[in-house]
Write an enzyme that holds these catalytic residues in place. Sequence first.
Site, mmCIF file in Angstrom:
data_model
loop_
_atom_site.group_PDB
_atom_site.id
_atom_site.type_symbol
_atom_site.label_atom_id
_atom_site.label_comp_id
_atom_site.label_asym_id
_atom_site.label_seq_id
_atom_site.Cartn_x
_atom_site.Cartn_y
_atom_site.Cartn_z
ATOM 1 N N MET A 124 -0.437 9.112 3.188
ATOM 2 C CA MET A 124 0.451 8.328 2.348
ATOM 3 C C MET A 124 1.462 9.242 1.655
ATOM 4 S SD MET A 124 -0.729 5.433 3.094
ATOM 5 C CE MET A 124 0.394 4.472 2.071
ATOM 6 N N PRO B 186 5.586 -6.292 9.364
ATOM 7 C CA PRO B 186 6.467 -6.843 8.335
ATOM 8 C C PRO B 186 6.229 -8.306 7.999
ATOM 9 C CG PRO B 186 7.662 -6.499 10.386
ATOM 10 C CD PRO B 186 6.327 -5.842 10.556
ATOM 11 N N ALA C 119 -1.990 11.782 9.683
ATOM 12 C CA ALA C 119 -1.173 10.868 8.885
ATOM 13 C C ALA C 119 -1.624 10.900 7.437
ATOM 14 C CB ALA C 119 -1.270 9.441 9.432
ATOM 15 N N GLU D 43 4.857 -1.815 4.287
ATOM 16 C CA GLU D 43 4.626 -0.416 4.676
ATOM 17 C C GLU D 43 5.512 0.015 5.834
ATOM 18 O OE1 GLU D 43 1.068 2.610 6.158
ATOM 19 O OE2 GLU D 43 0.660 0.468 5.951
ATOM 20 N N ARG E 95 0.811 -1.213 0.000
ATOM 21 C CA ARG E 95 0.000 0.000 0.000
ATOM 22 C C ARG E 95 0.847 1.267 0.000
ATOM 23 N NH1 ARG E 95 -3.404 1.576 4.932
ATOM 24 N NH2 ARG E 95 -2.671 3.616 4.278
ATOM 25 N N GLU F 55 -6.240 17.724 7.412
ATOM 26 C CA GLU F 55 -6.954 16.926 8.401
ATOM 27 C C GLU F 55 -7.250 17.671 9.696
ATOM 28 O OE1 GLU F 55 -5.600 12.396 7.196
ATOM 29 O OE2 GLU F 55 -4.875 13.233 9.086
ATOM 30 N N GLU G 70 -12.293 12.515 -0.899
ATOM 31 C CA GLU G 70 -11.640 11.302 -0.427
ATOM 32 C C GLU G 70 -12.461 10.597 0.650
ATOM 33 O OE1 GLU G 70 -7.599 12.038 0.723
ATOM 34 O OE2 GLU G 70 -7.050 12.925 -1.206
ATOM 35 N N GLU H 21 -13.431 11.701 3.508
ATOM 36 C CA GLU H 21 -12.937 11.948 4.862
ATOM 37 C C GLU H 21 -13.953 12.741 5.679
ATOM 38 O OE1 GLU H 21 -8.110 12.069 4.170
ATOM 39 O OE2 GLU H 21 -9.231 13.941 4.041
#
Length: 210
Positions: free
Chosen positions: A97, A133, A95, A138, A55, A115, A161, A163
């Site tokens: 990406m 992991p 947070a 990621e 991702r 945000e 999005e 949100e």
Amino acid sequence: MGERSEWGGPAQPTVQLLERQVCYEGFFRIERYRLRHRLYDGAMSAPLVRELFERGHAAAVLPYDPVLDRIVLLEQFRIGALTAPGGAWLLEIVAGMIEPGETAEDVVRRELQEEAGCTLLGLEPICEYMVSPGGTSERISLFCGRVDARGVGGIHGLAEEGEDIKVASVGFDEAVALLHAGRLDSASPIIALQWLLLNRDRLRQRWGLE
């Protein structure tokens, strides 16, 4: 040459990729690997099959106002918490990406505005960590960001999005109480707030407040 560290994998860390297949590709991607890797006794493992959830990588920031000694928290719906005991609305920190061409610092600056409606006034790296992991590549770059929490609040996020983010600031002691009560139950806010517990005095000194 000095002695080899006790850690770092086998003496000759080797991975042999035998096959890679994309099983699903949409908003996320799932890949299946067939591989062998070096064992600690020097031999190679039998062929293994592993699925990997891809991702991308992310950045997160704990918004902290050292003048007011307040922390900005978000609450939003998360599909991964749909069946969680506390429900699907989680208390989180900012947070996002990391998109191609962006740095982690670019992301936290942008996401603080989108945000939480906050401007980044200072930034302190905390750590980088792998989310899980055993099944995903990621990594999250985690920071503490200085903000002005006066007037912070309301509903934020990008409608395109999907949100719908509730924003509020809480006092440091209240944030710690939320942590101890288990109300913060995702990795980034837990790690960031525990870091702030250890580094709060030093951070306030760095930002010229003590």
